[in-house]
Design an enzyme around this catalytic site. Structure first.
Site, mmCIF file in Angstrom:
data_model
loop_
_atom_site.group_PDB
_atom_site.id
_atom_site.type_symbol
_atom_site.label_atom_id
_atom_site.label_comp_id
_atom_site.label_asym_id
_atom_site.label_seq_id
_atom_site.Cartn_x
_atom_site.Cartn_y
_atom_site.Cartn_z
ATOM 1 N N LYS A 1 0.854 -1.201 0.000
ATOM 2 C CA LYS A 1 0.000 0.000 0.000
ATOM 3 C C LYS A 1 0.884 1.243 0.000
ATOM 4 O O LYS A 1 1.735 1.421 0.856
ATOM 5 C CB LYS A 1 -0.888 -0.005 1.255
ATOM 6 C CG LYS A 1 -1.634 1.323 1.480
ATOM 7 C CD LYS A 1 -2.553 1.270 2.705
ATOM 8 C CE LYS A 1 -3.160 2.643 3.015
ATOM 9 N NZ LYS A 1 -3.996 2.642 4.234
ATOM 10 N N LYS B 1 -9.992 12.739 8.367
ATOM 11 C CA LYS B 1 -9.475 12.287 9.661
ATOM 12 C C LYS B 1 -9.412 13.462 10.628
ATOM 13 O O LYS B 1 -9.271 14.606 10.196
ATOM 14 C CB LYS B 1 -8.044 11.752 9.476
ATOM 15 C CG LYS B 1 -7.944 10.388 8.842
ATOM 16 C CD LYS B 1 -6.491 9.929 8.843
ATOM 17 C CE LYS B 1 -6.343 8.556 8.220
ATOM 18 N NZ LYS B 1 -7.041 7.491 8.963
ATOM 19 N N ASP C 1 1.827 6.505 5.390
ATOM 20 C CA ASP C 1 0.833 5.526 4.914
ATOM 21 C C ASP C 1 1.306 4.861 3.606
ATOM 22 O O ASP C 1 0.558 4.121 2.976
ATOM 23 C CB ASP C 1 -0.529 6.218 4.730
ATOM 24 C CG ASP C 1 -1.709 5.267 4.942
ATOM 25 O OD1 ASP C 1 -1.523 4.230 5.597
ATOM 26 O OD2 ASP C 1 -2.806 5.573 4.438
ATOM 27 N N ASP D 1 -12.049 7.025 3.878
ATOM 28 C CA ASP D 1 -10.818 6.787 4.646
ATOM 29 C C ASP D 1 -10.398 5.313 4.585
ATOM 30 O O ASP D 1 -9.281 4.972 4.959
ATOM 31 C CB ASP D 1 -11.027 7.241 6.094
ATOM 32 C CG ASP D 1 -9.716 7.389 6.850
ATOM 33 O OD1 ASP D 1 -8.659 7.345 6.205
ATOM 34 O OD2 ASP D 1 -9.770 7.547 8.088
ATOM 35 N N ARG E 1 -7.682 -0.520 1.174
ATOM 36 C CA ARG E 1 -8.238 -1.749 0.586
ATOM 37 C C ARG E 1 -8.694 -1.505 -0.846
ATOM 38 O O ARG E 1 -8.720 -2.434 -1.653
ATOM 39 C CB ARG E 1 -9.377 -2.274 1.470
ATOM 40 C CG ARG E 1 -10.548 -1.361 1.557
ATOM 41 C CD ARG E 1 -11.458 -1.699 2.729
ATOM 42 N NE ARG E 1 -10.886 -1.252 4.006
ATOM 43 C CZ ARG E 1 -11.467 -1.446 5.187
ATOM 44 N NH1 ARG E 1 -12.607 -2.094 5.273
ATOM 45 N NH2 ARG E 1 -10.888 -1.017 6.288
#
Ligand code: BES
Ligand code: ZN
Ligand code: ZN
Length: 502
Positions: A270, A282, A293, A352, A356
């Site tokens: 990712k 967020k 991230d 958010d 996935r």
């Protein structure tokens, strides 16, 4: 950071000229053979230190003495390993991490370390040497790119591992080689994660990947937005829509196997260069952590570089779906439906839960290679942090053998995984009223529903998913892990690759 040079040489502790000679000591034991020889030369100072109980050899305890020209080495640094029966390979990493920081603190440019007298149960000299190199390199990590003043004190430049007999030279050299390549990879990951998102944009990740591919002679293919449109990567494109930064889809290939047509190991990471959450924004507190991230992507990039540097005899592919998750005017909105590369449609109830989404396209793409093993690694869920805290990576998978190999690599690397259930029952939480599935699983089992979502895109490939949201950012400095981006997961992946070739 310039990486410390690590060399192996044969020699005696009593005749080795060094600014600092590091000797390990186990709690409750007498001085080791090496330490006795040194002690005799310097008039019993080490014995005095032990007898005074100033230093007992407790795990990671340190004691520094000057040798006053009675020995070729200027100083002796004793490092505690704790009780002999409990010494692990990770304890050696930690001890070297503490030692190198003390060496830096006293402004020594280099140090020599004697092989420990104990070999941890069940491990080889190769593993011991690998761990020592890793501990020293990773323990001395500093990220100073954005500081205007040069770092003080300066980086330690070199470490020599002293081998008493010629027969130890080969395993120790091999261990050091593995340790250096592995630690270099983790350093690359930490650096990439530390760079802020205004610098490390998706385009910059692609540039970094190109530079690495060139250096290591890897094949690289980068899909641009229009390519993704043609292919139908609606999920990745959906996530990228809210940002001015164009997404990238990076595929690196390393062909180290002599066998023709060997099915590859495929790693997917990712790579969200910043996760604001998108329209499902967020909260502000700690949002800066979301520059990391992209840890998973950095790790699969660093791993393929390490595999090439180590010339591992395997066929490896690393895939990085790269995007920035922003709440721009064109951003996805809750309730939007996207069509993934696999053909399945997803209702995006929370923007958010973007990891996935980009992974669904990347995993579907990965299955086209018919991988012998497919592993994805991602800072995927806050629920992973809640469930596992800081010390375990969440593991899910469809193949018992693959899971077991990854679990063992976790133990050897000290980056341990803990398996979580991937039971079909949980899928009811992912049902959507309008599409094939939704991208959130509601209350409870957030790490599990995320993994189950991914499982719908891997076909029948032997697959393991690693959720590293728990470990990717360290709240405090540890022996060989700095505060901030940890790079944890990198050494696990590389150990898995090494173990596959043994
Ligand atoms: N990148 C985050 C997960 C994360 C959280 C990583 C904390 C590291 C530390 C991910 O994209 C995310 O925001 N997940 C959501 C999913 C939820 C909306 C279902 C989460 O975990 O809150
Ligand atoms: Zn998110
Ligand atoms: Zn995210």
């Amino acid at each position: 950071m310039k990486i410390m040079r690590v060399e192996t040489k044969t020699g005696r502790v009593t005749s080795e000229a060094a600014e600092v000679l590091v000797l390990t000591h186990c709690e409750g034991e007498g001085l080791s053979q090496d330490a006795v020889a040194v002690d005799q030369a310097i008039g019993g100072v080490l014995r005095d230190v032990l007898q005074s109980k100033e230093f007992e050899g407790k795990a990671n305890e340190l004691a520094l003495v000057h040798t006053q020209k009675q020995l070729a080495a200027k100083r002796i640094l004793l490092v505690g390993l704790g009780k002999k029966k409990d010494v692990s390979v990770d304890q050696l990493r930690q001890a070297m991490g503490h030692a190198v920081k003390r060496v830096r603190q006293i402004k020594a440019a280099a140090f020599t370390v004697a092989l420990p007298a104990v070999t941890p149960a069940g491990s080889s000299l190769v593993e011991v040497a690998q761990a020592m190199a890793e501990g020293a390199i990773l323990g001395s990590y500093q990220f100073t790119t954005y500081r205007s003043e040069p770092s003080a004190p300066k980086d330690v430049k070199g470490m020599s591992v002293l081998v008493p007999h010629k027969d130890g030279l080969r395993p120790v050299t091999e261990g050091v080689r593995r340790g250096v390549a592995t630690a270099e990879a983790a350093v690359l990951v930490r650096d990439l994660c530390n760079h802020p998102s205004n610098v490390l944009t998706p385009t910059m990740v692609a540039n970094e990947a190109k530079a690495i591919a060139k250096e290591e002679s890897l094949t690289i293919k980068i899909l641009e937005e229009r390519d993704m449109e043609k292919l139908g990567m609606g999920a990745l494109l959906g996530v990228a829509r809210g940002s001015h930064e164009p997404p990238k889809f990076i595929i690196l290939e390393y062909k180290g196997s002599k066998k023709k047509n060997e099915r590859p190991v495929v790693l997917v990471g990712k790579t969200i260069t910043f996760d604001t959450g998108g329209i499902s924004l967020k909260p502000a507190e700690n949002m800066e952590h979301m520059k990391a991230d992209m840890t998973g992507g950095a790790e699969v990039l660093a791993s393929i570089r390490a595999a090439a540097r180590l010339k591992l005899p395997l066929h490896l592919i690393s895939i990085l779906p790269v995007a920035e998750n922003m709440p721009g005017g064109r951003a996805m909105k809750p309730g939007d439906v996207v069509k993934t590369l696999s053909g399945k449609t997803v209702e995006v109830q929370n923007t958010d839960a973007e990891g996935r989404l980009i992974l669904s396209d990347a995993l579907a793409y990965a299955t086209r290679y018919k991988p012998a093993a497919l592993i994805d690694i991602a800072t995927l869920t806050g629920a992973c942090v809640v469930a596992l805290g800081q010390f375990a990576i969440g593991m899910f998978g469809t193949d018992a053998t693959l899971k077991e190999t990854v679990r063992k690599a976790g133990l050897r690397s000290g980056e341990r995984v803990w398996e979580m259930p991937l039971w079909e029952e949980y899928f009811e939480q992912l049902r959507s009223d309008v599409a094939d599935m939704r991208n959130i699983g509601g209350r409870g089992g957030g790490m599990i529903t995320a993994a189950l979502f991914l499982s719908k895109f891997v076909g029948d490939c032997p697959w393991v998913h690693l959720d590293i949201a728990s470990t990717d950012w360290s709240e405090r400095e540890r022996a060989y892990i700095p505060k901030g981006p940890s790079g944890i997961g990198t050494r696990l992946l590389i150990q898995y690759l090494i173990d596959r070739t043994l």
